[in-house]
Design an enzyme around this catalytic site. Structure first.
Site, PDB file in Angstrom:
ATOM      1  N   ASN A 134       4.829  -7.288  14.192  1.00 35.02           N
ATOM      2  CA  ASN A 134       3.452  -7.123  13.706  1.00 35.02           C
ATOM      3  C   ASN A 134       2.931  -8.358  12.971  1.00 35.02           C
ATOM      4  O   ASN A 134       1.749  -8.698  13.079  1.00 35.02           O
ATOM      5  CB  ASN A 134       3.357  -5.885  12.808  1.00 35.02           C
ATOM      6  CG  ASN A 134       3.648  -4.603  13.578  1.00 35.02           C
ATOM      7  OD1 ASN A 134       3.844  -4.639  14.793  1.00 35.02           O
ATOM      8  ND2 ASN A 134       3.681  -3.486  12.900  1.00 35.02           N
ATOM      9  N   HIS A 178      -8.221   8.889  -2.628  1.00 34.80           N
ATOM     10  CA  HIS A 178      -7.607   8.971  -1.295  1.00 34.80           C
ATOM     11  C   HIS A 178      -8.491   9.706  -0.281  1.00 34.80           C
ATOM     12  O   HIS A 178      -8.725   9.226   0.821  1.00 34.80           O
ATOM     13  CB  HIS A 178      -6.253   9.688  -1.435  1.00 34.80           C
ATOM     14  CG  HIS A 178      -5.304   9.449  -0.315  1.00 34.80           C
ATOM     15  ND1 HIS A 178      -3.954   9.670  -0.446  1.00 34.80           N
ATOM     16  CD2 HIS A 178      -5.464   9.040   0.959  1.00 34.80           C
ATOM     17  CE1 HIS A 178      -3.343   9.390   0.691  1.00 34.80           C
ATOM     18  NE2 HIS A 178      -4.246   9.003   1.564  1.00 34.80           N
ATOM     19  N   LEU A 220      -2.578   0.450  14.483  1.00 35.21           N
ATOM     20  CA  LEU A 220      -2.051   0.643  15.844  1.00 35.21           C
ATOM     21  C   LEU A 220      -2.186   2.100  16.279  1.00 35.21           C
ATOM     22  O   LEU A 220      -1.492   2.542  17.196  1.00 35.21           O
ATOM     23  CB  LEU A 220      -0.583   0.198  15.900  1.00 35.21           C
ATOM     24  CG  LEU A 220      -0.379  -1.282  15.538  1.00 35.21           C
ATOM     25  CD1 LEU A 220       1.105  -1.649  15.508  1.00 35.21           C
ATOM     26  CD2 LEU A 220      -1.125  -2.173  16.534  1.00 35.21           C
ATOM     27  N   LEU A 274       8.249  -4.893  12.017  1.00 38.04           N
ATOM     28  CA  LEU A 274       7.509  -5.693  11.027  1.00 38.04           C
ATOM     29  C   LEU A 274       7.382  -7.138  11.511  1.00 38.04           C
ATOM     30  O   LEU A 274       6.287  -7.726  11.482  1.00 38.04           O
ATOM     31  CB  LEU A 274       8.219  -5.653   9.665  1.00 38.04           C
ATOM     32  CG  LEU A 274       7.590  -6.537   8.590  1.00 38.04           C
ATOM     33  CD1 LEU A 274       6.156  -6.131   8.294  1.00 38.04           C
ATOM     34  CD2 LEU A 274       8.413  -6.501   7.304  1.00 38.04           C
ATOM     35  N   TYR A 278       3.085   9.999  -0.797  1.00 34.54           N
ATOM     36  CA  TYR A 278       3.757   9.540   0.435  1.00 34.54           C
ATOM     37  C   TYR A 278       5.243   9.886   0.341  1.00 34.54           C
ATOM     38  O   TYR A 278       5.887   9.648  -0.681  1.00 34.54           O
ATOM     39  CB  TYR A 278       3.621   8.024   0.614  1.00 34.54           C
ATOM     40  CG  TYR A 278       2.292   7.558   1.182  1.00 34.54           C
ATOM     41  CD1 TYR A 278       1.302   8.439   1.586  1.00 34.54           C
ATOM     42  CD2 TYR A 278       2.034   6.197   1.331  1.00 34.54           C
ATOM     43  CE1 TYR A 278       0.096   7.989   2.100  1.00 34.54           C
ATOM     44  CE2 TYR A 278       0.828   5.743   1.848  1.00 34.54           C
ATOM     45  CZ  TYR A 278      -0.137   6.651   2.227  1.00 34.54           C
ATOM     46  OH  TYR A 278      -1.330   6.195   2.729  1.00 34.54           O
ATOM     47  N   ASP A 284       0.824  -1.215   0.000  1.00 37.09           N
ATOM     48  CA  ASP A 284       0.000   0.000   0.000  1.00 37.09           C
ATOM     49  C   ASP A 284       0.855   1.261   0.000  1.00 37.09           C
ATOM     50  O   ASP A 284       1.706   1.445   0.875  1.00 37.09           O
ATOM     51  CB  ASP A 284      -0.884   0.001   1.258  1.00 37.09           C
ATOM     52  CG  ASP A 284      -1.910   1.115   1.207  1.00 37.09           C
ATOM     53  OD1 ASP A 284      -2.947   0.922   0.554  1.00 37.09           O
ATOM     54  OD2 ASP A 284      -1.666   2.191   1.799  1.00 37.09           O
ATOM     55  N   GLY A 322       1.863   0.603  23.302  1.00 36.64           N
ATOM     56  CA  GLY A 322       2.269   0.795  24.689  1.00 36.64           C
ATOM     57  C   GLY A 322       3.528   1.646  24.837  1.00 36.64           C
ATOM     58  O   GLY A 322       4.079   1.768  25.926  1.00 36.64           O
ATOM     59  N   LYS A 323       3.977   2.256  23.744  1.00 41.34           N
ATOM     60  CA  LYS A 323       5.237   3.023  23.821  1.00 41.34           C
ATOM     61  C   LYS A 323       5.055   4.415  24.424  1.00 41.34           C
ATOM     62  O   LYS A 323       6.024   5.090  24.719  1.00 41.34           O
ATOM     63  CB  LYS A 323       5.906   3.119  22.451  1.00 41.34           C
ATOM     64  CG  LYS A 323       5.120   3.875  21.411  1.00 41.34           C
ATOM     65  CD  LYS A 323       5.938   4.139  20.139  1.00 41.34           C
ATOM     66  CE  LYS A 323       6.700   2.942  19.648  1.00 41.34           C
ATOM     67  NZ  LYS A 323       7.244   3.119  18.302  1.00 41.34           N
ATOM     68  N   GLN A 372     -10.737   1.781   2.236  1.00 39.64           N
ATOM     69  CA  GLN A 372      -9.648   1.931   3.217  1.00 39.64           C
ATOM     70  C   GLN A 372     -10.047   2.989   4.228  1.00 39.64           C
ATOM     71  O   GLN A 372     -10.318   4.140   3.863  1.00 39.64           O
ATOM     72  CB  GLN A 372      -8.333   2.295   2.518  1.00 39.64           C
ATOM     73  CG  GLN A 372      -7.166   2.174   3.477  1.00 39.64           C
ATOM     74  CD  GLN A 372      -5.793   2.283   2.844  1.00 39.64           C
ATOM     75  OE1 GLN A 372      -4.976   3.080   3.286  1.00 39.64           O
ATOM     76  NE2 GLN A 372      -5.525   1.486   1.832  1.00 39.64           N
TER      77      GLN A 372
HETATM   78  N1  LIG Z   1      -5.818   5.989   3.436  1.00 38.90           N
HETATM   79  C1  LIG Z   1      -5.250   6.827   4.259  1.00 38.90           C
HETATM   80  O1  LIG Z   1      -5.653   8.002   4.369  1.00 38.90           O
HETATM   81  C2  LIG Z   1      -4.107   6.361   5.120  1.00 38.90           C
HETATM   82  C3  LIG Z   1      -3.732   7.118   6.247  1.00 38.90           C
HETATM   83  C4  LIG Z   1      -2.690   6.632   7.033  1.00 38.90           C
HETATM   84  C5  LIG Z   1      -2.022   5.463   6.699  1.00 38.90           C
HETATM   85  N2  LIG Z   1      -2.384   4.772   5.568  1.00 38.90           N
HETATM   86  C6  LIG Z   1      -1.682   3.501   5.194  1.00 38.90           C
HETATM   87  O2  LIG Z   1      -1.633   2.658   6.333  1.00 38.90           O
HETATM   88  C7  LIG Z   1      -0.267   2.318   6.627  1.00 38.90           C
HETATM   89  C8  LIG Z   1      -0.122   2.158   8.115  1.00 38.90           C
HETATM   90  O3  LIG Z   1      -0.516   3.356   8.784  1.00 38.90           O
HETATM   91  P1  LIG Z   1       0.219   3.821  10.108  1.00 38.90           P
HETATM   92  O4  LIG Z   1       1.672   4.053   9.836  1.00 38.90           O
HETATM   93  O5  LIG Z   1      -0.547   4.939  10.675  1.00 38.90           O
HETATM   94  O6  LIG Z   1       0.069   2.468  10.987  1.00 38.90           O
HETATM   95  P2  LIG Z   1       0.189   2.176  12.542  1.00 38.90           P
HETATM   96  O7  LIG Z   1       0.546   0.740  12.647  1.00 38.90           O
HETATM   97  O8  LIG Z   1      -1.019   2.630  13.258  1.00 38.90           O
HETATM   98  O9  LIG Z   1       1.419   3.064  13.047  1.00 38.90           O
HETATM   99  C9  LIG Z   1       2.705   2.790  12.596  1.00 38.90           C
HETATM  100  C10 LIG Z   1       3.750   3.373  13.537  1.00 38.90           C
HETATM  101  O10 LIG Z   1       3.637   2.768  14.819  1.00 38.90           O
HETATM  102  C11 LIG Z   1       4.941   2.412  15.288  1.00 38.90           C
HETATM  103  N3  LIG Z   1       4.987   0.942  15.312  1.00 38.90           N
HETATM  104  C12 LIG Z   1       4.500   0.079  14.358  1.00 38.90           C
HETATM  105  N4  LIG Z   1       4.690  -1.193  14.758  1.00 38.90           N
HETATM  106  C13 LIG Z   1       5.294  -1.142  15.947  1.00 38.90           C
HETATM  107  C14 LIG Z   1       5.740  -2.139  16.859  1.00 38.90           C
HETATM  108  N5  LIG Z   1       5.593  -3.440  16.598  1.00 38.90           N
HETATM  109  N6  LIG Z   1       6.317  -1.730  18.029  1.00 38.90           N
HETATM  110  C15 LIG Z   1       6.454  -0.424  18.304  1.00 38.90           C
HETATM  111  N7  LIG Z   1       6.061   0.577  17.478  1.00 38.90           N
HETATM  112  C16 LIG Z   1       5.481   0.215  16.315  1.00 38.90           C
HETATM  113  C17 LIG Z   1       5.937   3.022  14.310  1.00 38.90           C
HETATM  114  O11 LIG Z   1       6.210   4.366  14.708  1.00 38.90           O
HETATM  115  P3  LIG Z   1       7.508   4.818  15.528  1.00 38.90           P
HETATM  116  O12 LIG Z   1       8.437   3.656  15.640  1.00 38.90           O
HETATM  117  O13 LIG Z   1       8.047   5.947  14.759  1.00 38.90           O
HETATM  118  O14 LIG Z   1       6.943   5.224  16.867  1.00 38.90           O
HETATM  119  C18 LIG Z   1       5.136   3.055  13.030  1.00 38.90           C
HETATM  120  O15 LIG Z   1       5.580   4.030  12.104  1.00 38.90           O
HETATM  121  C19 LIG Z   1       0.565   3.415   5.975  1.00 38.90           C
HETATM  122  O16 LIG Z   1       1.864   2.981   5.666  1.00 38.90           O
HETATM  123  C20 LIG Z   1      -0.248   3.707   4.730  1.00 38.90           C
HETATM  124  O17 LIG Z   1       0.062   2.752   3.731  1.00 38.90           O
HETATM  125  C21 LIG Z   1      -3.428   5.196   4.790  1.00 38.90           C
END
Ligand SMILES: NC(=O)c1ccc[n+]([C@@H]2O[C@H](COP(=O)([O-])OP(=O)(O)OC[C@H]3O[C@@H](n4cnc5c(N)ncnc54)[C@H](OP(=O)(O)O)[C@@H]3O)[C@@H](O)[C@H]2O)c1
Length: 354
Positions: free
Chosen positions: A304, A129, A216, A301, A62, A57, A223-224, A185
């Site tokens: 997750n 989007h 998340l 990753l 981006y 995705d 939990g961070k 989405q």
């Molecule tokens: N359609 C839309 O409008 C829209 C909007 C947002 C996102 N998206 C899509 O959704 C994807 C995911 O969104 P998101 O980045 O907001 O997802 P998320 O899983 O809610 O947040 C990801 C962030 O959480 C932290 N993280 C993730 N896994 C972790 C773990 N196992 N342990 C600790 N910290 C962890 C990391 O940040 P840190 O390590 O920096 O703290 C990471 O950048 C994006 O890449 C994009 O493709 C779409």
């Protein structure tokens, strides 16, 4: 639950086979302040694909285009095996009104730009989007259908739009014989459950697979964060980190940290991590096809992906539900009440089998 990335699922009403977790590429590139450098992004991509993942995705803007460009480089040898999803509508050039929005001019120009950036001849899945409340939907759907007929786009989808409009668009596409929307989405996680009111039931009824983003809540459910992070002076410093972004979006609140506490408790009981519990919960909704993982590092990753093996007890699910539930509001509350049921059906017992 025991799934693997190669337990493929059909996407909405299409025949397209996708992994039950998509790889989010908004962290590919550092232009937004919190992403991964090229080599680290390559590791994320390789690990996901080696495990059988096929659903990637991204979006045209981006990391200012780096995400699509890196994917163009990484997919050079296996492009055909992957389902590449990208999005259009966000502004590509400042102060140029037609370089953004869902209208036909931007739709065509943006798809050409994505094809160039990803070095590919076609996009598997193209999302609108962000809905703008202004462009006529016939213009959008007809433009999407033209791109499908040209072979530049294979399937079309939508993100960030109200249920009434998506449902209306799907009905128009069906009646006109245009390509239907096959995915929706939306932000969906234990902190943001608004999609349960209308969006997810609508998607199930109209044949769109639900693809939760930010599963998340930007990391809050891992939990961070602690109560110390609720202090504006620190968290909202605008330093470009994910933490200040989360604060600015209003995701860092006492309510949300209380939900993260329950996630942590359940994770401890299961011998799992909070990230795995938060992600696994989004997979339980029957409307959900594949949440989009947002990992920044290979360790995140790997963590997750462990969500695919998490199972909950009924008691754990009720605790997660109690901590995070949103009111469905009118008309759902009224229709579910004794009075609503009596008005709708009297004493009849009618069961819908779907
Ligand atoms: N359609 C839309 O409008 C829209 C909007 C947002 C996102 N998206 C899509 O959704 C994807 C995911 O969104 P998101 O980045 O907001 O997802 P998320 O899983 O809610 O947040 C990801 C962030 O959480 C932290 N993280 C993730 N896994 C972790 C773990 N196992 N342990 C600790 N910290 C962890 C990391 O940040 P840190 O390590 O920096 O703290 C990471 O950048 C994006 O890449 C994009 O493709 C779409």
């Amino acid at each position: 639950m025991s799934l693997t990335l190669d337990s493929y699922r059909l996407l909405g009403r299409s025949g397209l086979r996708v992994s039950p977790l998509a790889l989010g590429a908004a962290t590919f590139g550092t232009e937004w302040g919190w992403g991964a450098e090229r080599d680290e992004a390559r590791k994320l991509f390789d690990h996901y694909v080696e495990r059988g993942g096929n659903f990637i995705d991204t979006a045209n803007t981006y990391t200012n285009g780096s995400s699509e460009r890196l994917l163009g480089e990484f997919t050079r040898d296996n492009r055909e095996s992957l389902v590449l999803a990208t999005k259009y509508t966000t502004l590509r050039r400042p102060n140029d009104p037609n370089s953004g929005g869902p209208h036909r001019k931007n739709l065509f120009a943006s798809v050409e730009s994505s094809l160039r950036q990803m070095n590919t001849g076609y996009i598997d899945l193209l999302y609108l989007h962000v809905w703008d409340f202004t462009t006529p939907v016939e213009e959008i759907l007809r433009g999407m259908d033209d791109l499908v007929r040209q072979g530049k786009v294979l399937y079309v989808a939508i993100s960030n739009a109200p249920a009434w409009q998506v449902s209306r668009m799907q009905a128009i596409a069906d009646l006109r014989g245009w390509s239907p929307l096959v995915a929706l989405q939306i932000e969906y996680n234990l902190i943001e459950r608004g999609g349960e009111r209308d969006l997810i039931p609508m998607a199930r009824e109209m044949g769109l697979g639900v693809i939760p983003y930010s599963p998340l809540a930007g990391g809050v459910l891992t939990g961070k964060y602690s109560r110390d992070d609720l202090t504006p002076a620190d968290a909202a410093s605008g330093d470009g980190t994910r933490k200040s972004f989360n604060f600015a979006r209003g995701t860092l609140t006492e309510r949300n940290l209380a939900i993260a506490d329950v996630v942590q408790e359940v994770a401890t009981e299961l011998g799992r991590t909070p990230a795995q519990v938060g992600l696994a919960w989004t997979l339980l909704n029957p409307g959900v096809t594949a949440p989009v993982i947002g990992a920044r590092t290979p360790a995140q990753l790997a963590d997750n992906l462990g969500a695919l093996e998490v199972g909950f007890t009924a008691a754990q699910l009720s605790r997660l539900d109690a901590a995070s539930a949103v009111g469905l509001g009118y008309p759902h509350d009224m229709l579910a009440s004794d009075m609503g049921r009596a008005f709708a059906q009297g004493d009849l017992k009618v069961e819908a089998r779907r």
